[in-house]
Design an enzyme around this catalytic site. Sequence first.
Site: not given
Ligand SMILES: Cc1cc2nc3c(=O)[nH]c(=O)nc-3n(C[C@H](O)[C@H](O)[C@H](O)COP(=O)(O)OP(=O)(O)OC[C@H]3O[C@@H](n4cnc5c(N)ncnc54)[C@H](O)[C@@H]3O)c2cc1C
Length: 302
Positions: A176, A225, A295
């Site tokens: 992560r 998580s 996380e």
């Molecule tokens: C119901 C649910 C289930 C989930 N299951 C999982 C799972 O099974 N496994 C898992 O790993 N995660 C899981 N997650 C967590 C989440 O979905 C992941 O971490 C996902 O990859 C985050 O992506 P995001 O675009 O929403 O990031 P955001 O929450 O928008 O951002 C997360 C981080 O990434 C950075 N970021 C985003 N976009 C960019 C970019 N273009 N350039 C640079 N930095 C960037 C942000 O600044 C921040 O630091 C879950 C979440 C939910 C709500």
Amino acid sequence: MNLISDIKEIKKKISGQILFDEKLSSYSWFNLGGPAKILFKPKNLNDLSFFLKEIKGLNNIKVLGAGSNTLIRDGGFNGTIIKFGKSFSHMSLFDENTIIAGASALDKNLSSFALENSLSGFEFLSCIPGTIGGGIRMNSGCYGEEISKILISVQAMDFNGKVRVIYSSDIKFSYRGCNLDDNLIFISATFRGQKDNKEKIKNKIENLINKKKKDQPSQIKTCGSTFKNPKNYKAWELIKNSGCDGMNFGDAYISEKHCNFFVNKGKARSQDLENLIHEVKNKVFNKTGVSLELELQIIGEK
Ligand SMILES: Cc1cc2nc3c(=O)[nH]c(=O)nc-3n(C[C@H](O)[C@H](O)[C@H](O)COP(=O)(O)OP(=O)(O)OC[C@H]3O[C@@H](n4cnc5c(N)ncnc54)[C@H](O)[C@@H]3O)c2cc1C
């Protein structure tokens, strides 16, 4: 520099959107968070690089993907939030095994695109509700897979507006996380999969989605998580065994289905979530001696 008046000037010269004091709650899965001083939605790379060059020196910049892993504090974000729209969600096949996808493409859409092209390796992405950008930053994954395993390279813009290509082999990925600088904005990424039977890929996706539905709650305001699994432990088990299940602060609750998922049941404030996080961390440490690491990303002002 008078930030707001300078940005109003920049606004006249770009085709994307710049918003001031825009509430961020609809940009996070928790549905929480105060306003961003500046919210920038670039239309294209030219916009993004122009904006970054013009605001040179100001580095309180954060990119938001789908906001599925980010808690935005009640005081909002006293800087610039960059949010990519549809023009950054492209996906295309480069050669028979290689896909190039924009940073705001949803993980599940990349998984479907790979399926359409009979490429395996992307199935797990159908279970993660984020974007490619967020996935790379977090090295997201599940069921033994993570994004680093299929990533070839990431194309990123630094805060000076310069684009670089960074090869996956030069990135140190961890559970992560990764060691890419915080001042890199991922704009697109190149992935490689393996040709496989379409029906087999489809079945794998369906199985993973069903497993996920069984194990984890859905249709709730959560960011997945909250804590990372410490080595040799499951965070949810530590939380449960420390007597935290059912705990709440205001409308911030621990999910009944999965103890590591924290939920906004309606009227929670971000501070309620943070209080819950703090309390759970303390209880787990006192009971087990294990210090849980977040996380979830927390941004903004209290
Ligand atoms: C119901 C649910 C289930 C989930 N299951 C999982 C799972 O099974 N496994 C898992 O790993 N995660 C899981 N997650 C967590 C989440 O979905 C992941 O971490 C996902 O990859 C985050 O992506 P995001 O675009 O929403 O990031 P955001 O929450 O928008 O951002 C997360 C981080 O990434 C950075 N970021 C985003 N976009 C960019 C970019 N273009 N350039 C640079 N930095 C960037 C942000 O600044 C921040 O630091 C879950 C979440 C939910 C709500």
